[in-house]
Design a protein around this motif. Structure first.
Motif, PDB file in Angstrom:
ATOM      1  N   GLN A  76       0.845  -1.185   0.000  1.00  0.00           N
ATOM      2  CA  GLN A  76       0.000   0.000   0.000  1.00  0.00           C
ATOM      3  C   GLN A  76       0.890   1.249   0.000  1.00  0.00           C
ATOM      4  OE1 GLN A  76      -3.588   0.031   2.444  1.00  0.00           O
ATOM      5  NE2 GLN A  76      -3.152  -2.070   3.087  1.00  0.00           N
ATOM      6  N   ALA A  82      -1.686   0.607   7.752  1.00  0.00           N
ATOM      7  CA  ALA A  82      -1.541  -0.452   6.750  1.00  0.00           C
ATOM      8  C   ALA A  82      -1.302  -1.817   7.371  1.00  0.00           C
ATOM      9  CB  ALA A  82      -0.403  -0.109   5.791  1.00  0.00           C
ATOM     10  N   VAL A  99       3.063   1.986   5.672  1.00  0.00           N
ATOM     11  CA  VAL A  99       2.940   1.453   4.312  1.00  0.00           C
ATOM     12  C   VAL A  99       4.309   1.044   3.763  1.00  0.00           C
ATOM     13  CG1 VAL A  99       0.888   2.827   3.811  1.00  0.00           C
ATOM     14  CG2 VAL A  99       3.147   3.760   3.272  1.00  0.00           C
TER      15      VAL A  99
END
Length: 455
Positions: A330, A392, A338
């Motif tokens: 991500q 994330a 992320v």
């Protein structure tokens, strides 16, 4: 004399004279990032202006083993033929810890026809930079390299532990960004900075990271090949300095159980050679389409490139949920959970940070691979997924969980093989299979503890 960035061989000779150099360490980075080569007297170096080594020297595993058969020998000659090594004058540095005036010079690898050996790590990064150059682009990168200081350890069966600092005590708790914790090792880091200054390495800030004894060094942004050279030199430097102070420096991705792993985060952007403008920003300062395509390329190809970013069995111990390392691809702005982060920056400095790469990765290979992913994203106009604006770590794993899985993904990805070179991918994956097979011969303490009497 011209800047060393543009050294010719005659200027290199003058530099060696000025430094009164008597010996030359002729270095070649192998697949693991280890310095291979020879040490030559100054006169011999001047007369030969190069040397020869067997081509398999840059194509062996971290254990020193070679494949015995298979596709490896479709690339590597079974007759163990020589490479012709040529010094890159721009890489010359003094060896600050040597007793006699000694220089170190990185060499490029050529075959008997004068072509770059395609599976040598430096050749692979040159290849990717040339792809960018053909588009009129100049890639710009800035690595952030984490590592641990650990107490000397002569027995691989004994777990590593934090070293003793000036206070006479070892760290037992996490000291993220602590100035005092860094100062515990002042004598060591004074030597590190002095060595880096003598070697003209463009290191920026030093910080204490989350783990006990874990540090991070940041490099100023620059051209990928020169920065890969600097990371290569820095690893040698900090290991040497640590040993002189009675400790080890390690770039293992996960050296200590229960502590965070070590990464090599790489910030990357692209400059238009004609205009000097950042390709990731529109004239009005907003993110460009190229910015989003580059992210899309990372998302599309990073899973297949993981064997290049996480090259050892140990590498995958770092990539676990909620452990200061990403588990997916991500992307988000100013979001450290992320795998692909866009730091807050001006339009001129807009960049993308790949947080997946481990500190154990070969810097030439890692830079080539991350730039290749982004290049393919722009060329293939790959759109990214929607931006992640939350945690994330709450999402699914999107990265391979083991070296074996990663090697299978790399072998299957034809686009990466095309830009990195099929011969490189073949040699790399075959060597890593040998390393994996060697690891599987070792029985771990966990297996003895939990399986011995319970299964």
């Amino acid at each position: 004399m011209a800047s060393r960035d543009n050294f010719t061989f005659s200027e290199l000779e003058q530099w060696l004279d000025d430094k009164r150099v008597t010996e030359i360490e002729c270095l070649v980075p192998d697949l693991t990032g280890v310095a291979r080569g020879k040490i030559l007297p100054r006169q011999k170096f001047t007369e030969d202006r190069g040397m020869r080594l067997p081509e398999a020297v840059v194509a062996m595993g971290v254990t020193g083993e070679f494949p015995e058969e298979g596709p490896y020998y479709d690339v590597i000659s079974p007759t163990d033929q020589d490479m012709h090594l040529r010094p890159d004058p721009t890489t010359v540095r003094i060896v600050p810890w040597a007793a006699d005036p000694t220089a170190q010079v990185i060499h490029d690898c050529f075959d008997k026809h004068g072509q770059l050996v395609p599976f040598a790590p430096r050749s692979v990064l040159r290849r990717i930079c040339e792809l960018y150059g053909a588009e009129g682009w100049e890639p710009v990168v800035a690595p952030e390299l984490e590592f641990y200081l650990v107490a000397r350890n002569a027995d691989p069966d004994v777990p590593l532990k934090a070293p003793v600092g000036r206070s006479g005590r070892a760290e037992t708790s996490r000291q993220a960004y602590s100035i005092d914790a860094v100062n515990e090792f002042d004598p060591l880091f004074e030597d590190v900075y002095a060595y880096c200054e003598q070697m003209e390495l463009n290191v920026d800030t030093l910080i204490h990271e989350v783990g006990a004894g874990q540090m991070e060094i940041n490099f100023f942004h620059a051209h990928p090949l020169g920065l890969a050279d600097e990371v290569f030199f820095f690893k040698r430097t900090v290991r040497e300095a640590a040993m002189r102070h009675g400790m080890f420096a390690t770039f293992m991705a996960k050296p200590i159980a229960g502590e965070p792993g070590s990464a090599m985060h790489i910030h990357q952007s692209i400059v238009n050679k004609l205009t000097g403008k950042n390709l990731f920003s529109n004239p009005d300062g907003s993110p460009s389409q190229a910015f989003y395509w580059y992210i899309g390329g990372l998302q599309r190809y990073v899973p297949a490139a993981m064997a290049l970013f996480a090259p050892y069995v140990n590498s995958y111990r770092r990539l676990v949920r909620s452990n200061a390392a990403p588990i997916n691809i991500q992307w988000g702005t100013d979001n450290r959970t992320v795998g692909i982060r866009s730091p807050v920056a001006t339009a001129t400095a807009r960049r993308i940070e790949n947080r997946v790469i481990g500190a154990d990765a070969n810097p030439y290979v890692a830079l080539a691979a991350t730039l290749a992913c982004g290049y393919l994203g722009i060329k293939n106009r790959i759109e990214p997924t929607p931006e992640c604006k939350g945690d994330a770590y709450l999402g699914d794993f999107q990265l391979p969980r083991s070296l074996g899985e990663a090697l299978a993904l790399l072998r299957a990805e034809k686009d990466l093989a095309e830009v990195l070179g099929q011969s490189f991918v073949t040699v790399y994956t075959e060597v890593k299979e040998i390393e994996y097979a060697e690891f599987m011969k070792v029985i771990s303490p966990w297996e003895r503890e939990h399986l011995l009497l319970h299964v």
